[in-house]
Scaffold this active site. Sequence first.
Site, PDB file in Angstrom:
ATOM      1  CB  CYS A 185     -55.842  60.612  22.069  1.00  0.00           C
ATOM      2  SG  CYS A 185     -55.352  62.054  21.097  1.00  0.00           S
ATOM      3  CB  ALA A 226     -52.366  64.128  22.757  1.00  0.00           C
ATOM      4  CG  HIS A 277     -45.097  59.255  24.736  1.00  0.00           C
ATOM      5  ND1 HIS A 277     -45.373  58.939  26.042  1.00  0.00           N
ATOM      6  CD2 HIS A 277     -45.615  60.487  24.530  1.00  0.00           C
ATOM      7  CE1 HIS A 277     -46.022  59.942  26.603  1.00  0.00           C
ATOM      8  NE2 HIS A 277     -46.179  60.884  25.708  1.00  0.00           N
TER       9      HIS A 277
HETATM   10 FE1  CFM Z   1     -42.697  62.768  30.180  1.00  0.00          FE
HETATM   11 FE2  CFM Z   1     -44.976  63.080  29.212  1.00  0.00          FE
HETATM   12 FE3  CFM Z   1     -43.402  65.166  29.970  1.00  0.00          FE
HETATM   13 FE4  CFM Z   1     -44.356  63.493  31.787  1.00  0.00          FE
HETATM   14 FE5  CFM Z   1     -46.501  65.070  31.765  1.00  0.00          FE
HETATM   15 FE6  CFM Z   1     -47.119  64.678  29.219  1.00  0.00          FE
HETATM   16 FE7  CFM Z   1     -45.594  66.785  29.932  1.00  0.00          FE
HETATM   17 MO1  CFM Z   1     -48.143  66.668  30.506  1.00  0.00          MO
HETATM   18  S1  CFM Z   1     -44.482  61.698  30.736  1.00  0.00           S
HETATM   19  S2  CFM Z   1     -42.468  64.354  31.677  1.00  0.00           S
HETATM   20  S3  CFM Z   1     -45.592  63.929  33.476  1.00  0.00           S
HETATM   21  S4  CFM Z   1     -43.249  63.793  28.338  1.00  0.00           S
HETATM   22  S5  CFM Z   1     -48.313  64.414  30.918  1.00  0.00           S
HETATM   23  S6  CFM Z   1     -46.770  63.022  27.926  1.00  0.00           S
HETATM   24  S7  CFM Z   1     -47.121  66.664  28.465  1.00  0.00           S
HETATM   25  S8  CFM Z   1     -46.360  67.178  31.834  1.00  0.00           S
HETATM   26  S9  CFM Z   1     -43.506  67.296  29.584  1.00  0.00           S
END
Ligand code: CFM
Length: 536
Positions: free
Chosen positions: A61, A64, A194
């Site tokens: 979500c 998160a 984000h």
């Molecule tokens: Fe970017 Fe992410 Fe990340 Fe990502 Fe991810 Fe994530 Fe992550 Mo889980 S897009 S690289 S592939 S910030 S889903 S929201 S938390 S691994 S560090």
Amino acid sequence: MPSSSVPSPQVVKEELIRAYPKKIARKRAEQIVVNGPAAGGTLEIKANVRTTPGAITQRGCSYAGCKGVVIGPTRDILSITHGPIGCGFYSWLTRRNQTRPPSASDANYITYCLTTDMQEEQIVFGGEKKLKAAVEEAYNLFHPKAIAIFSTCPVGLIGDDVHAVAREMKEKLGINVFGFSCEGYRGVSQSAGHHIANNQLFKHVVGTAETPAREEGQFRINLLGEYNIGGDSFVIEDLLARCGVTLVATFSGNSTYDAFATAHTADLDCVMCHRSINYVAEMLEKKYGIPWLKVNFIGAEATAKSLRRIATYFDDPGLTARIEAVIEEEMPAVRAAAAEIQPRCKGKTAMLFVGGSRAHHYQTLFAEIGMKTVAAGYEFAHRDDYEGRKVLPTVKVDADSRNIEELKVTPHPTEYRPRKSPEEMERLRAAEIEMMDYKGMMPEMDEGTLVIDDIYQYDTQRLLELYKPSIFCAGIKEKYGVQKMGIPCKQLHSYDYGGPYAGFTGAVNFYREIDRMVNSKVWSYIQAPWQKRTTG
Ligand code: CFM
């Protein structure tokens, strides 16, 4: 290579779509793409749209994405979740973003879970009073530099104004307090969170500290979209320091409030995860004139290439020599490990289905040990992450995206300073250093591979049955379902208990981990002896 018994990707696509009702099938047909010629790059994929109700998605979500992903890794911003206890509790230490305060007396709030524990009474009569009390209590306990307030779904539904509370408490306490309208339901996934986090960070923190003396480091960069999962940032920090590059701020692995506040003094922004942070990169460029460059420190070759791109940008012989020396120092161990492992992994297949960047970045690491990616996709990325930023002008903005504020950013009256002249930008273009660009995942994938946006659990299961890949990469929700089918599942979100996987040493860690997983005999013993063995 998938064995000859694997049906063609077109047939697999049809097979996946067939299971859905007509209307859903039409939508899914646009989200499941058989990749075309690498050079063509004209294929279109539907992305950043709502998940079909009832489907088991991998997505999370907006709360998160805002609290957990972008702000969470910063150790000295005190985070308060305004909402029911579950939202705070279940987001407590669930992401392996590590941090390293310089001393034991430096602030580190990452291990704490602070929440207003909203009850029925607040749902009926409003929760602002309780929130104010919580902010005050948190301040008295910790005396932090800054407090961030995160909204959960009920906050938006009942209409609590977290921003008004933040303003009032900022005035009263004399520290920076800011709120996020990151209610879980905003947008279609954590991607919205984000964007909301980027906006507020930019509005309330970035550029608020005095410009430090220019002498502090000749080659000053920010690293954007690197979150220190499993210690990745530590590896990158070490590499950059050895090269003589000064890291002003990382958004937001191993970061601090003060680092964000001085981020506007850097001369280059290096973007790792384009999806989660490209908004900050764009805003830093518009307001302060700092150009950005896409980098990737996942994969030894990619790391070397990224360091060299930084060298080309700064165009300094001393820096270039140091970077080459570091690459030279690191590569022998990488080559030796790859040579040892390749014969055992060559030709094996991988599928990668993770958030927004890693499904792309980790293909490099697999390729380095001779493994082929046969299918990949993002949970929540947008078309530009698949097809490249060239498609941005044609991306349709729907109601879900319009729901998220777009900051109007203009050049700062005194601090805007273009870091490169038009001639220098031309030199970089000629050297094929594409500034402010990301080419996306699809152009780098082979023809005939499957690209699936927001993969559903049903698709996952069918893919595993049809392809029997050597390894499937996803997250904790998928892991054990996949492994019960006799296929190892590597968590690319948390790295399971492993890592770091960034840089040169990280690459070697990853090769060894994948070798151990794909060559383990355990997968052939998944079924009990009295069951007919179909895998292994
Ligand atoms: Fe970017 Fe992410 Fe990340 Fe990502 Fe991810 Fe994530 Fe992550 Mo889980 S897009 S690289 S592939 S910030 S889903 S929201 S938390 S691994 S560090």
